[in-house]
Structure formats: structure tokens, C-alpha cells
Design an enzyme around this catalytic site. Structure first.
Site, PDB file in Angstrom:
ATOM      1  N   ILE A 241       1.991   6.994  13.451  1.00 18.42           N
ATOM      2  CA  ILE A 241       1.329   5.850  12.800  1.00 18.42           C
ATOM      3  C   ILE A 241       2.077   4.553  13.151  1.00 18.42           C
ATOM      4  O   ILE A 241       1.450   3.492  13.302  1.00 18.42           O
ATOM      5  CB  ILE A 241       1.234   6.052  11.266  1.00 18.42           C
ATOM      6  CG1 ILE A 241       0.497   7.345  10.922  1.00 18.42           C
ATOM      7  CG2 ILE A 241       0.536   4.858  10.606  1.00 18.42           C
ATOM      8  CD1 ILE A 241      -0.964   7.408  11.296  1.00 18.42           C
ATOM      9  N   GLY A 242       3.379   4.647  13.320  1.00 21.93           N
ATOM     10  CA  GLY A 242       4.162   3.460  13.729  1.00 21.93           C
ATOM     11  C   GLY A 242       3.666   2.891  15.057  1.00 21.93           C
ATOM     12  O   GLY A 242       3.522   1.676  15.219  1.00 21.93           O
TER      13      GLY A 242
ATOM     14  N   LYS B 172       0.854  -1.193   0.000  1.00 19.85           N
ATOM     15  CA  LYS B 172       0.000   0.000   0.000  1.00 19.85           C
ATOM     16  C   LYS B 172       0.888   1.241   0.000  1.00 19.85           C
ATOM     17  O   LYS B 172       1.401   1.659   1.025  1.00 19.85           O
ATOM     18  CB  LYS B 172      -0.920   0.041   1.228  1.00 19.85           C
ATOM     19  CG  LYS B 172      -2.025   1.075   1.025  1.00 19.85           C
ATOM     20  CD  LYS B 172      -2.453   1.793   2.278  1.00 19.85           C
ATOM     21  CE  LYS B 172      -1.610   2.948   2.680  1.00 19.85           C
ATOM     22  NZ  LYS B 172      -1.566   4.102   1.752  1.00 19.85           N
TER      23      LYS B 172
ATOM     24  N   GLY C  56       7.123   5.372   7.827  1.00 23.30           N
ATOM     25  CA  GLY C  56       6.216   6.510   7.969  1.00 23.30           C
ATOM     26  C   GLY C  56       6.459   7.209   9.291  1.00 23.30           C
ATOM     27  O   GLY C  56       7.541   7.090   9.891  1.00 23.30           O
ATOM     28  N   SER C  57       5.454   7.913   9.747  1.00 28.52           N
ATOM     29  CA  SER C  57       5.612   8.736  10.950  1.00 28.52           C
ATOM     30  C   SER C  57       5.625   7.873  12.218  1.00 28.52           C
ATOM     31  O   SER C  57       5.072   6.762  12.236  1.00 28.52           O
ATOM     32  CB  SER C  57       4.463   9.741  11.033  1.00 28.52           C
ATOM     33  OG  SER C  57       3.238   9.045  11.079  1.00 28.52           O
ATOM     34  N   THR C  58       6.217   8.406  13.257  1.00 26.27           N
ATOM     35  CA  THR C  58       6.255   7.697  14.535  1.00 26.27           C
ATOM     36  C   THR C  58       4.840   7.508  15.082  1.00 26.27           C
ATOM     37  O   THR C  58       4.526   6.454  15.657  1.00 26.27           O
ATOM     38  CB  THR C  58       7.166   8.469  15.521  1.00 26.27           C
ATOM     39  OG1 THR C  58       8.511   8.377  15.020  1.00 26.27           O
ATOM     40  CG2 THR C  58       7.131   7.885  16.922  1.00 26.27           C
TER      41      THR C  58
ATOM     42  N   GLU D  32       9.588  16.658  14.874  1.00 27.26           N
ATOM     43  CA  GLU D  32       9.947  16.517  13.465  1.00 27.26           C
ATOM     44  C   GLU D  32       9.068  17.463  12.654  1.00 27.26           C
ATOM     45  O   GLU D  32       7.840  17.360  12.686  1.00 27.26           O
ATOM     46  CB  GLU D  32       9.708  15.070  13.016  1.00 27.26           C
ATOM     47  CG  GLU D  32      10.120  14.837  11.584  1.00 27.26           C
ATOM     48  CD  GLU D  32       9.879  13.407  11.115  1.00 27.26           C
ATOM     49  OE1 GLU D  32       8.768  12.891  11.314  1.00 27.26           O
ATOM     50  OE2 GLU D  32      10.814  12.816  10.551  1.00 27.26           O
TER      51      GLU D  32
ATOM     52  N   CYS E  18      13.405  11.835   6.457  1.00 23.88           N
ATOM     53  CA  CYS E  18      13.391  11.364   7.847  1.00 23.88           C
ATOM     54  C   CYS E  18      14.706  11.658   8.560  1.00 23.88           C
ATOM     55  O   CYS E  18      14.742  11.925   9.745  1.00 23.88           O
ATOM     56  CB  CYS E  18      13.085   9.872   7.887  1.00 23.88           C
ATOM     57  SG  CYS E  18      14.204   8.924   6.845  1.00 23.88           S
TER      58      CYS E  18
ATOM     59  N   GLU F 205      10.214   1.863  10.227  1.00 22.14           N
ATOM     60  CA  GLU F 205      11.190   2.936   9.957  1.00 22.14           C
ATOM     61  C   GLU F 205      10.445   4.248  10.153  1.00 22.14           C
ATOM     62  O   GLU F 205       9.576   4.593   9.345  1.00 22.14           O
ATOM     63  CB  GLU F 205      11.705   2.842   8.513  1.00 22.14           C
ATOM     64  CG  GLU F 205      12.540   1.626   8.216  1.00 22.14           C
ATOM     65  CD  GLU F 205      13.929   1.709   8.813  1.00 22.14           C
ATOM     66  OE1 GLU F 205      14.321   2.793   9.293  1.00 22.14           O
ATOM     67  OE2 GLU F 205      14.612   0.679   8.808  1.00 22.14           O
TER      68      GLU F 205
HETATM   69  P1  NAD Z   1       2.459   8.628   7.490  1.00 24.16           P
HETATM   70  O1  NAD Z   1       2.822   7.919   8.743  1.00 24.16           O
HETATM   71  O2  NAD Z   1       1.391   9.644   7.535  1.00 24.16           O
HETATM   72  O3  NAD Z   1       2.010   7.583   6.364  1.00 24.16           O
HETATM   73  C1  NAD Z   1       2.850   6.520   5.966  1.00 24.16           C
HETATM   74  C2  NAD Z   1       2.001   5.445   5.309  1.00 24.16           C
HETATM   75  O4  NAD Z   1       1.136   4.885   6.303  1.00 24.16           O
HETATM   76  C3  NAD Z   1       1.098   5.958   4.186  1.00 24.16           C
HETATM   77  O5  NAD Z   1       1.021   4.983   3.163  1.00 24.16           O
HETATM   78  C4  NAD Z   1      -0.251   6.085   4.890  1.00 24.16           C
HETATM   79  O6  NAD Z   1      -1.366   5.990   4.020  1.00 24.16           O
HETATM   80  C5  NAD Z   1      -0.201   4.894   5.831  1.00 24.16           C
HETATM   81  N1  NAD Z   1      -1.103   4.982   6.992  1.00 24.16           N
HETATM   82  C6  NAD Z   1      -1.665   6.082   7.540  1.00 24.16           C
HETATM   83  N2  NAD Z   1      -2.430   5.754   8.590  1.00 24.16           N
HETATM   84  C7  NAD Z   1      -2.352   4.411   8.729  1.00 24.16           C
HETATM   85  C8  NAD Z   1      -2.910   3.459   9.640  1.00 24.16           C
HETATM   86  N3  NAD Z   1      -3.712   3.849  10.633  1.00 24.16           N
HETATM   87  N4  NAD Z   1      -2.603   2.150   9.471  1.00 24.16           N
HETATM   88  C9  NAD Z   1      -1.783   1.740   8.489  1.00 24.16           C
HETATM   89  N5  NAD Z   1      -1.226   2.589   7.594  1.00 24.16           N
HETATM   90  C10 NAD Z   1      -1.500   3.909   7.704  1.00 24.16           C
HETATM   91  O7  NAD Z   1       3.837   9.242   6.922  1.00 24.16           O
HETATM   92  P2  NAD Z   1       4.058  10.164   5.645  1.00 24.16           P
HETATM   93  O8  NAD Z   1       3.488  11.518   5.942  1.00 24.16           O
HETATM   94  O9  NAD Z   1       3.615   9.450   4.424  1.00 24.16           O
HETATM   95  O10 NAD Z   1       5.664  10.234   5.617  1.00 24.16           O
HETATM   96  C11 NAD Z   1       6.400  11.074   6.438  1.00 24.16           C
HETATM   97  C12 NAD Z   1       6.904  10.341   7.675  1.00 24.16           C
HETATM   98  O11 NAD Z   1       7.646   9.189   7.283  1.00 24.16           O
HETATM   99  C13 NAD Z   1       7.871  11.175   8.492  1.00 24.16           C
HETATM  100  O12 NAD Z   1       7.576  11.047   9.845  1.00 24.16           O
HETATM  101  C14 NAD Z   1       9.235  10.566   8.179  1.00 24.16           C
HETATM  102  O13 NAD Z   1      10.205  10.751   9.174  1.00 24.16           O
HETATM  103  C15 NAD Z   1       8.887   9.134   7.991  1.00 24.16           C
HETATM  104  N6  NAD Z   1       9.910   8.471   7.189  1.00 24.16           N
HETATM  105  C16 NAD Z   1      10.796   7.619   7.808  1.00 24.16           C
HETATM  106  C17 NAD Z   1      11.823   7.021   7.075  1.00 24.16           C
HETATM  107  C18 NAD Z   1      12.811   6.081   7.714  1.00 24.16           C
HETATM  108  O14 NAD Z   1      13.480   5.350   6.982  1.00 24.16           O
HETATM  109  N7  NAD Z   1      12.941   6.054   9.025  1.00 24.16           N
HETATM  110  C19 NAD Z   1      11.940   7.291   5.701  1.00 24.16           C
HETATM  111  C20 NAD Z   1      11.029   8.177   5.120  1.00 24.16           C
HETATM  112  C21 NAD Z   1      10.004   8.754   5.865  1.00 24.16           C
END
Ligand code: NAD
Length: 498
Positions: A244-245, A187, A240-242, A398, A296, A262
Site C-alpha cells: 500500500i505504501g 483514517k 502500513g504494508s509496503t 513479511e 513490523c 513506515e
Molecule cells: P495495510 O497497508 O493493509 O493498511 C494500512 C492502512 O492503509 C489502513 O488504514 C488501510 O485501510 C489503509 N489503506 C488500505 N489501502 C489503501 C489505499 N489504497 N490508499 C490509502 N490507504 C489505504 O496494513 P495493515 O494490514 O493495516 O498493517 C500491517 C502492515 O503495517 C505490515 O506490513 C506492517 O509491517 C506495517 N507496519 C509498519 C510499521 C512501521 O513503523 N514501519 C508499524 C506497524 C505496521
């Protein structure tokens, strides 16, 4: 191999369907999502806005493909050859992919081409590792027994990715998952979906059997969460973001799913007085401004020794004045827009918070920066704050934008304390000519990657593991560690007869 960037074409509307079991299919609801360009505000991509039932169909396809075994039990050379073909096809399509990334991410075209090229290397690297998966034999403990460990693919992987480096970050997961023999449902972010669909086509043409890779687009809390909760999915690989992680970790708990996360960062970029100042200024500039700061591992906390701070900041502000904001397709542009309205507003909020919290703004400011002919573009002015302290939001959170916080330090111990005063632990950089200082700092900072006299080189070497300490994540991508994430280890104990 180098690839010429072809002359940019005007963005044409793209349209995709979900990719399930080797076929392009419409979402059951028939709903679509229209992604608007961050450069022009016009619709550039239409993708399925799928629901849980679509995710379930894709999960079933991946489950059945795994259980059939024609990929999960394939010969290592089959997987090696397929991964090599994917790398080659990425190079052939580099120009088209780079243009797509440029239009959707809003990042200068040359950097997008770089993303495609290093992505191809990721497939080459895991093609090699696919041939080198070995277990252990334990024969010296008991002369009448033999112990063996073997690796088996973890199963069906749910892959959820962000928008900032969409082709590279999805490949950090797809390449090792394919090398290990896993099947998957991907996804991608709805803001940058096209390169993932193009990749699916490349992977299918490279000879991956039906159902091994499936792509479903839709809302994160609907499609993403279905992947996380489904008992048919064995592992989630998320970037993605912490915030959502954390949610994914909680939602994965009932099925005790394997997870690798990540997440975000607030990386310290630390300059000692003996550093090569010109190189360090260049590193600070690249560290914060790459991809309009939406990285990130961005060096968003610049820690400067008090004796060099004024001179350093003066040079950095001068370099910042030369940034040309504009159309990322134009080769003279050095910084494009940010990804979407939500991110634009978020960055504006932090620039305003920096001012109200008492930091000193040296350059930049809030408000939409207007580029002639691109009045709908989401352009943010590169902004530097001096006199930032550890309590301010701009020092702790961040921002994910071109906003830099400058903090001065007295000595090594002070720098280390400031660097570690963060819930994040993704990356850090140290600039010094003294090897002892470099190594003490590298060992003292609690992060997954430390750079010495360089910045943003993580990810350029697929053999170096990447990932976060603390709330920057769990697990590692790339390197041997990155492949291990896609295996279970089985112990076999054999009792020998007389
Ligand atoms: P995000 O967390 O908003 O979304 C990431 C993904 O998760 C998207 O595909 C989104 O649709 C999906 N998502 C959203 N809600 C969800 C849920 N409840 N359950 C499952 N999936 C869900 O992040 P973003 O805005 O797309 O990206 C920016 C973030 O990503 C920043 O915090 C950045 O630091 C982080 N990031 C980390 C790394 C790394 O390697 N550590 C690399 C790139 C980006």
C-alpha cells in the site's frame, strides 16, 4: 506514574460517528461497518463506512482550520500546554483505553496498558519539542545581508494507520503534527478504530480548536486514497504494508505531496557464539512472539551461529511450549489471536509454504488452534522452522504472524550478507559481548534501527528517530527528525541598506 488495570469487563458494543469540525457526524451514505472480535467472533464495534464525500468534508474542515490560523499560528506555549493535557488525560483513561485495545487487537491486557503509557510519553515529548523550534541566522557570508531560515507547519496532514498498535502509531503522527501547528484528517484501520475516536475526544477536550483534528473511517482504497489524491492535503503520514505504501507514493505524485511512509520488515535477529545465551533466547522469543508476531519490526529471521544453533533452538522450542494461547483479558494468557480472517489465512499459507519448500518444522503447525469456550477465536500456533534458506518465501516475505525462520551462519561476513539479503531495512538486532563485532555489524546492516543485546526497544524512547531503509519506508518518526517532517523550511534573504 503507574496505573492499576481494572478488572476486565465483558466486551460491550461500541458505536462511533465520524469526527469532523469538532462534531460527531454520520456518514452521508448512512452505511456502517461492523468489526467482529478476533477473540469471540461477535460484533464489538460499529463505525461509519464513509465515502469520498465524507473525506472531502473533513479535508475542507482541516483546510479551513489551518487557514484560520488559530492553531497553525498559535503560541508555542499553547501547543505545549495542550499536548501536556493530552498526555495527562491518556494516563487518566489508561485502563479504559487498554481494555478497548485488548478487545480489538486481541493482545494481552498488560501489553495494551503499556501501549497507552508509552503513548502518553510521546505527547509529553512533543510538548517539550514544541517549545524548541528554531531556525538559523546566516550573517557571516555577506556583511551587507542577513539570511534567516524559519520553520512553518506543512499544512493539512492526511494520517493513515494500521491495526497492530493503533493508539501508539497514530500518536507518532498526531503529536508532532499538533506540535508543529498542522491540522489533520485521520483514517484509522477499520479493525481497531475505537482508540483513535477516544483519542479525538481527549484532544478536543484538551483545547484543540474545531477542525484541527478530524477522524473519518471507511475503506482504505476509498477514504485513504481520497486523502492521498486531494490537492487540499499537503502531506500524507502513512504506516502500513509496503504494497500500500508503493500505491500511496504513486497516487501522491500528481500533487507532489510530501509523504512519510513506515512500512513492512523482515528483521534479522543475529546471535554470535559469545552472546549471553539466556538473554538472547529471551530476545528471540520476545522478538517474534510479541503481539502474535504482528509487529513490523518482528525478529522473524533468527540468524544463529552454527556452533550454538542446536542448543539455542532447543531452549527456544522449550520456551515456546510454555506459551498459553487464550483470552487476552485473562492475566495468565501470553498470546492472543491474530487480527482477522484474512491475516489468519495468510499466516496459514506461509506455514504450509515452509513445509512444502523443505524447511524443518520444530514446533507449531497450520490449522486453527482451539481454545475452549472461544471456538471462533483466530488462534495461530507459534511455529518455528529450522533449516531455512534465503530462497524460501518464509525467509523473504513479511508473514506478520508468530512464525520464525531459523538460518545458520558461519562467520560475521556470512551473517552480514544474509542480513542484508532483503528488500526490507527496518530493524535488526545483534547479540554479542564483543563491542567490535557489535559495531561492525551495526554499521554494516542497512536498516533504520539496530539493537545490540536487546529487542523491540524502538519506540520506547520518543527521542530516538524511527524509520526504514530500502523498501521499509521513507522519512523518520519520533525525535527531532520526526518533528521536522511536519515543517516546511523557508529562507528569508535581507539586503541591508547603507
Ligand atoms: P495495510 O497497508 O493493509 O493498511 C494500512 C492502512 O492503509 C489502513 O488504514 C488501510 O485501510 C489503509 N489503506 C488500505 N489501502 C489503501 C489505499 N489504497 N490508499 C490509502 N490507504 C489505504 O496494513 P495493515 O494490514 O493495516 O498493517 C500491517 C502492515 O503495517 C505490515 O506490513 C506492517 O509491517 C506495517 N507496519 C509498519 C510499521 C512501521 O513503523 N514501519 C508499524 C506497524 C505496521
Amino acid at each position: 506514574m503507574t496505573t492499576e488495570v481494572s478488572k476486565p469487563k465483558t466486551a460491550a458494543m461500541r458505536s462511533y460517528q465520524n469526527f469532523i469540525n469538532g462534531k460527531w457526524v454520520s456518514p452521508i451514505s448512512g452505511q456502517i461497518y461492523e468489526r467482529k472480535s478476533p477473540i469471540t467472533g461477535q460484533t464489538i464495534v460499529q463505525i461509519p463506512w464513509s465515502d469520498q464525500a465524507d473525506a472531502d468534508t473533513a479535508i475542507q474542515a482541516a483546510r479551513q482550520a489551518f487557514d484560520r490560523g488559530n492553531w497553525s499560528k498559535s503560541h508555542a506555549y499553547t501547543r505545549h500546554d495542550v499536548l501536556g493535557k493530552i498526555a495527562q488525560a491518556l494516563r487518566v483513561k489508561a485502563s479504559e483505553l487498554a481494555q478497548t485495545l485488548c478487545e480489538e487487537v486481541g493482545r494481552p491486557l498488560e501489553i495494551c496498558l503499556g501501549e497507552v503509557q508509552i503513548t502518553a510519553q510521546v505527547y509529553d515529548y512533543f510538548a517539550g519539542l514544541a517549545l524548541d523550534v528554531k531556525g538559523e541566522s546566516i550573517t557571516q557570508h555577506d556583511s551587507s545581508a542577513i539570511g534567516l531560515t524559519i520553520h512553518e507547519p506543512v499544512g493539512v496532514v492526511g494520517i493513515i494507520t494500521p491495526w497492530n498498535f493503533p493508539l501508539l502509531l497514530v500518536s507518532w503522527k498526531i503529536a508532532p503534527a499538533l506540535a508543529a501547528g498542522c491540522t489533520m484528517v485521520v483514517k484509522p484501520s477499520e479493525f481497531t478504530p475505537s482508540s483513535t475516536f477516544m483519542l479525538a475526544e481527549i484532544i478536543a477536550q484538551a483545547g484543540v480548536p474545531e477542525g484541527v483534528i478530524n477522524i473519518v473511517t471507511g475503506d482504505g482504497p476509498v477514504v485513504g486514497e481520497r486523502l492521498v489524491e486531494s490537492p487540499l492535503v499537503d502531506k500524507i503520514a502513512f504506516t502500513g504494508s509496503t504494497a500500500i505504501g508503493r500505491r500511496i507514493m504513486a497516487k501522491a505524485a500528481p500533487t507532489l505531496k510530501r509523504i512519510s511512509l513506515e512500512l513492512g520488515g523482515k528483521s534479522p535477529n543475529i546471535v554470535f557464539p559469545d552472546a549471553d545465551l539466556a538473554a538472547a533466547v529471551g530476545g528471540a522469543f520476545f522478538g517474534i512472539y510479541l503481539n502474535s508476531g504482528q509487529v513490523c519490526q518482528a525478529g522473524s529471521r533468527l540468524l544463529l551461529h552454527e556452533s550454538i544453533k542446536d542448543e539455542f533452538v532447543e531452549q527456544l522450542v522449550a520456551a515456546t511450549k510454555n506459551i498459553k494461547l487464550g483470552d487476552p483479558m485473562d492475566s495468565t494468557t501470553t498470546m492472543g489471536p491474530v487480527i482477522n480472517e484474512k491475516q489468519f489465512d495468510r499466516i496459514q499459507g506461509y506455514i504450509q509454504a515452509g513445509q512444502t519448500d523443505g524447511a524443518k518444522m520444530l514446533i507449531g503447525g497450520s490449522g486453527r488452534y482451539s481454545v475452549e469456550g472461544l471456538e471462533q477465536g483466530l488462534f495461530v500456533q507459534p511455529t518455528i522452522f529450522d533449516a531455512v534458506n534465503g530462497e524460501m518465501a518464509i525467509a523473504r516475505e513479511e508473514i506478520f504472524g508468530p512464525v520464525l525462520s531459523v538460518i545458520s551462519f558461519k562467520d560475521e561476513a556470512d551473517a552480514l550478507q544474509i542480513a542484508n539479503n532483503s528488500m526490507y531495512g527496518l530493524t535488526a538486532a545483534v547479540w554479542t559481548k564483543n563491542l567490535d563485532t557489535a559495531m561492525r555489524m551495526a554499521k554494516g546492516i542497512r536498516v533504520g534501527t539496530v539493537w545490540v543485546n536487546t529487542y523491540h526497544t524502538a519506540g520506547l524512547e520518543p527521542c530516538m528517530p524511527y524509520g526504514g531503509y530500502k523498501q521499509s519506508g521513507i522519512g523518520r518518526e519520533l525525535g527531532h527528525k520526526g518533528l521536522e517532517e511536519y515543517f516546511e523550511t523557508k529562507s528569508i534573504q535581507i539586503k541591508l541598506g547603507n
